[in-house]
Design a protein around this motif. Structure first.
Motif, mmCIF file in Angstrom:
data_model
loop_
_atom_site.group_PDB
_atom_site.id
_atom_site.type_symbol
_atom_site.label_atom_id
_atom_site.label_comp_id
_atom_site.label_asym_id
_atom_site.label_seq_id
_atom_site.Cartn_x
_atom_site.Cartn_y
_atom_site.Cartn_z
ATOM 1 N N LEU A 232 0.809 -1.223 0.000
ATOM 2 C CA LEU A 232 0.000 0.000 0.000
ATOM 3 C C LEU A 232 0.843 1.275 0.000
ATOM 4 N N PRO A 233 1.934 1.373 0.785
ATOM 5 C CA PRO A 233 2.772 2.577 0.684
ATOM 6 C C PRO A 233 3.329 2.793 -0.720
ATOM 7 N N TYR A 234 3.662 1.696 -1.416
ATOM 8 C CA TYR A 234 4.143 1.821 -2.795
ATOM 9 C C TYR A 234 3.031 2.337 -3.705
ATOM 10 N N LEU A 235 1.816 1.817 -3.532
ATOM 11 C CA LEU A 235 0.693 2.260 -4.371
ATOM 12 C C LEU A 235 0.334 3.716 -4.107
ATOM 13 N N ALA A 236 0.581 4.176 -2.887
ATOM 14 C CA ALA A 236 0.245 5.562 -2.549
ATOM 15 C C ALA A 236 1.217 6.560 -3.151
ATOM 16 N N LYS A 237 2.396 6.092 -3.529
ATOM 17 C CA LYS A 237 3.387 6.994 -4.127
ATOM 18 C C LYS A 237 3.086 7.201 -5.607
ATOM 19 N N THR A 238 3.451 8.369 -6.107
ATOM 20 C CA THR A 238 3.283 8.667 -7.528
ATOM 21 C C THR A 238 4.580 8.343 -8.246
ATOM 22 N N ARG A 239 4.567 7.273 -9.036
ATOM 23 C CA ARG A 239 5.783 6.885 -9.740
ATOM 24 C C ARG A 239 5.860 7.627 -11.069
ATOM 25 N N ASP A 240 7.068 7.793 -11.576
ATOM 26 C CA ASP A 240 7.272 8.590 -12.791
ATOM 27 C C ASP A 240 7.497 7.718 -14.023
ATOM 28 N N TYR A 241 7.036 6.481 -14.014
ATOM 29 C CA TYR A 241 7.167 5.600 -15.182
ATOM 30 C C TYR A 241 5.873 4.803 -15.317
ATOM 31 N N PHE A 242 5.487 4.502 -16.565
ATOM 32 C CA PHE A 242 4.254 3.755 -16.850
ATOM 33 C C PHE A 242 3.077 4.322 -16.052
ATOM 34 N N ASN A 243 2.955 5.630 -16.086
ATOM 35 C CA ASN A 243 1.934 6.287 -15.269
ATOM 36 C C ASN A 243 1.400 7.502 -16.024
ATOM 37 N N SER A 244 0.147 7.438 -16.455
ATOM 38 C CA SER A 244 -0.433 8.516 -17.252
ATOM 39 C C SER A 244 -1.278 9.473 -16.424
ATOM 40 N N SER A 245 -1.247 9.349 -15.105
ATOM 41 C CA SER A 245 -1.964 10.311 -14.277
ATOM 42 C C SER A 245 -1.279 11.672 -14.347
ATOM 43 N N VAL A 246 -1.965 12.699 -13.874
ATOM 44 C CA VAL A 246 -1.368 14.043 -13.853
ATOM 45 C C VAL A 246 -0.085 14.037 -13.033
ATOM 46 N N GLY A 247 -0.131 13.389 -11.875
ATOM 47 C CA GLY A 247 1.055 13.344 -11.023
ATOM 48 C C GLY A 247 2.195 12.573 -11.654
ATOM 49 N N GLY A 248 1.878 11.449 -12.314
ATOM 50 C CA GLY A 248 2.911 10.629 -12.931
ATOM 51 C C GLY A 248 3.625 11.340 -14.056
ATOM 52 N N ASN A 249 2.865 11.928 -14.972
ATOM 53 C CA ASN A 249 3.502 12.638 -16.073
ATOM 54 C C ASN A 249 4.147 13.935 -15.608
ATOM 55 N N GLY A 250 3.550 14.562 -14.600
ATOM 56 C CA GLY A 250 4.181 15.760 -14.048
ATOM 57 C C GLY A 250 5.539 15.454 -13.463
ATOM 58 N N ALA A 251 5.641 14.329 -12.750
ATOM 59 C CA ALA A 251 6.932 13.926 -12.178
ATOM 60 C C ALA A 251 7.918 13.560 -13.276
ATOM 61 N N TYR A 252 7.443 12.876 -14.329
ATOM 62 C CA TYR A 252 8.334 12.474 -15.413
ATOM 63 C C TYR A 252 8.930 13.687 -16.119
ATOM 64 N N PHE A 253 8.112 14.705 -16.352
ATOM 65 C CA PHE A 253 8.589 15.895 -17.066
ATOM 66 C C PHE A 253 9.158 16.955 -16.129
ATOM 67 N N GLY A 254 9.259 16.650 -14.845
ATOM 68 C CA GLY A 254 9.920 17.546 -13.907
ATOM 69 C C GLY A 254 9.143 18.794 -13.551
ATOM 70 N N ASP A 351 11.344 8.375 -35.038
ATOM 71 C CA ASP A 351 12.796 8.272 -35.205
ATOM 72 C C ASP A 351 13.388 9.607 -35.650
ATOM 73 N N ARG A 352 12.595 10.388 -36.380
ATOM 74 C CA ARG A 352 13.097 11.651 -36.933
ATOM 75 C C ARG A 352 13.009 12.794 -35.922
ATOM 76 N N TRP A 353 11.871 12.869 -35.201
ATOM 77 C CA TRP A 353 11.667 13.918 -34.194
ATOM 78 C C TRP A 353 11.463 13.247 -32.840
ATOM 79 N N GLN A 354 12.557 12.803 -32.252
ATOM 80 C CA GLN A 354 12.459 11.932 -31.080
ATOM 81 C C GLN A 354 11.844 12.626 -29.869
ATOM 82 N N ASP A 355 12.248 13.853 -29.590
ATOM 83 C CA ASP A 355 11.716 14.547 -28.412
ATOM 84 C C ASP A 355 10.225 14.817 -28.557
ATOM 85 N N ILE A 356 9.831 15.301 -29.745
ATOM 86 C CA ILE A 356 8.410 15.591 -29.980
ATOM 87 C C ILE A 356 7.590 14.303 -29.930
#
Length: 439
Positions: A232-254, A351-356
């Motif tokens: 449960l403590p792990y599930l309560a944390k917002t992970r920054d991988y394989f996570n499309s929630s606002v918190g997950g993507n926010g953490a991934y993009f800093g 492959d051509r526009w990797q960041d985008i």
């Protein structure tokens, strides 16, 4: 009769053309997804940790031993879920996985049928192959089968719950929902649907079933307490991988924490207003209310808390099907742009526009869920403001033109095309139907 339906013949109406065109695509797509893609599998394997945990449970060994520092799939089911799913480890892994794929495929097909009946469509309608094709072409169904997880069974539980809820079979509806919650709490927000409809008996079995299964599982498990102290403590944390929630993507993009929180609070307010408008003006339109209210709830549940994954979107199929109702909030192109974001199997990595490409791929689900909630808010808000300006709030907020709009609940079933008139030169045509001979 079945073989008669399969007899090749030329379509006589536009509806028959669509059915003849869509059924082969739908059937072959289902076969491809189940027997090719799912059996082939993928590097992501949600079934292996479930099988291993079930095997350990049956042999009296600890279950909750995952190392959460890795990004591999982990076993996250509660003790009640372990008890329910443990029989999968009675046989060897590969055969067990194939049978679990078959179980999920069968559950999705049964859910497809229940979804058709919920909106008054039959197998003979154009909606049947169109819906089947759309479901099995979606990312959520494909990856549920390929990754081999339990989402197909959860979809069936959701459709069974909605059917039973609308028929006021409260204890049975709660039992179905409770069984799904015992395995995975994805559908837990639907308890609120029963509450706002005053169907309190649903809570008895919806809460009682997982509590009872937990009580049964506890003495049979080696380490049930570790689910609460370790998982449960792990599930309560917002992970920054394989996570499309606002918190997950926010953490991934800093993004800064205050900005993530601001987006969550704003979207929470959007959801709250939408739910209030639905309850205030649509709760007596039972089918529309239950499917739309639950769809908004579940979308918010995927978007705003700590974890949201793309294939959770399978639970939104009943909501998306409301497009056939005259007062649907989805009869506009922004809604379907949003749905494209979280339903399509397309990949936007370039492959051509990797960041985008990477940004588009990682954000499309988050933006899709968010845009869908905004569309619902805007449609309902526009209806409310228009009705208030025109002084007709006491009569509801649907505009006048909507009364004559098409709706699946009108119960208009497609009639078979009439038999063609006999050919005038047909020698076996009845005498009275032949053209009189010229004299």
């Amino acid at each position: 009769m079945l073989f008669r339906q399969l007899e090749p013949r030329t379509a006589r109406t536009a509806a028959e053309v669509m059915k003849f065109a869509l059924w082969p695509f739908a059937v072959m797509t289902v076969l491809n997804r189940v027997f090719i893609k799912a059996i082939n599998g993928f590097v992501t394997d949600d079934y292996r940790p479930v099988y291993n945990a079930s095997f350990e449970f049956l042999n009296g060994r600890p279950v909750y031993t995952a190392n959460f520092d890795s990004v591999d799939p982990h076993y996250l089911y509660p003790p009640s879920g372990t008890l329910v799913i443990a029989p999968v480890a009675v046989i060897e892994y590969e055969l067990s996985r194939w049978l679990f794929i078959a179980l999920n495929a069968a559950a999705i097909l049964l859910a497809w049928y229940l979804l058709l009946r919920l909106f008054k469509f039959g197998i003979g309608s154009v909606a049947a192959p169109a819906l089947l094709l759309a479901m099995f072409a979606s990312e959520t169904v494909i990856n549920t089968l390929v990754f081999t997880n339990v989402n197909g069974c959860l979809l069936l539980a959701e459709l069974a719950f909605i059917h039973l809820l609308l028929r006021r079979r409260d204890l049975w509806a709660g039992a179905i929902l409770g069984l799904s919650i015992a395995v995975k709490p994805t559908l837990a927000p639907l308890l609120l649907v029963a509450v706002v409809r005053g169907q309190w008996k649903v809570l008895i079995t919806a809460i009682g079933v997982p509590v009872g299964l937990t009580a049964l599982a506890w003495p049979l498990s080696k380490d049930p307490e570790r689910f609460f102290t370790h998982v449960l403590p792990y599930l309560a944390k917002t992970r920054d991988y394989f996570n499309s929630s606002v918190g997950g993507n926010g953490a991934y993009f800093g993004l800064p924490h205050w900005l993530i929180l601001l987006v969550q609070v704003t979207m929470g307010a959007v959801v709250a207003v939408s739910l209030w408008l639905l309850w205030r003006y649509y709760r007596h339109d039972e089918l529309f209310f239950v499917t739309t209210f639950s769809g908004v709830l579940l979308t918010a549940y995927f978007l705003l808390p700590s974890l949201g994954q793309m294939y959770y979107s399978m639970m939104l199929f009943p909501f998306l099907m409301t497009v056939v109702l005259r007062n649907s909030v989805l009869r506009n192109w922004p809604a379907w742009l949003a749905i494209f974001g979280f339903m399509t199997y397309d990949k936007w990595l370039s492959d051509r526009w990797q960041d985008i490409g990477r940004t588009l791929e990682y954000l499309r689900v988050t933006f899709g869920w968010g845009l869908l909630l905004i569309v619902v808010f805007c449609v309902l808000g526009d209806r409310y403001l228009a009705a208030r300006r025109e002084g007709r709030l006491e009569f509801g907020i649907d505009p006048a033109w909507m009364a004559n709009a098409p709706d699946s609940r009108d119960g208009v079933e497609e009639k078979p095309a009439p038999a063609p008139a006999p050919d005038r030169d047909d020698p076996v045509a009845p005498v009275e139907e032949r053209e009189p001979a010229l004299k």
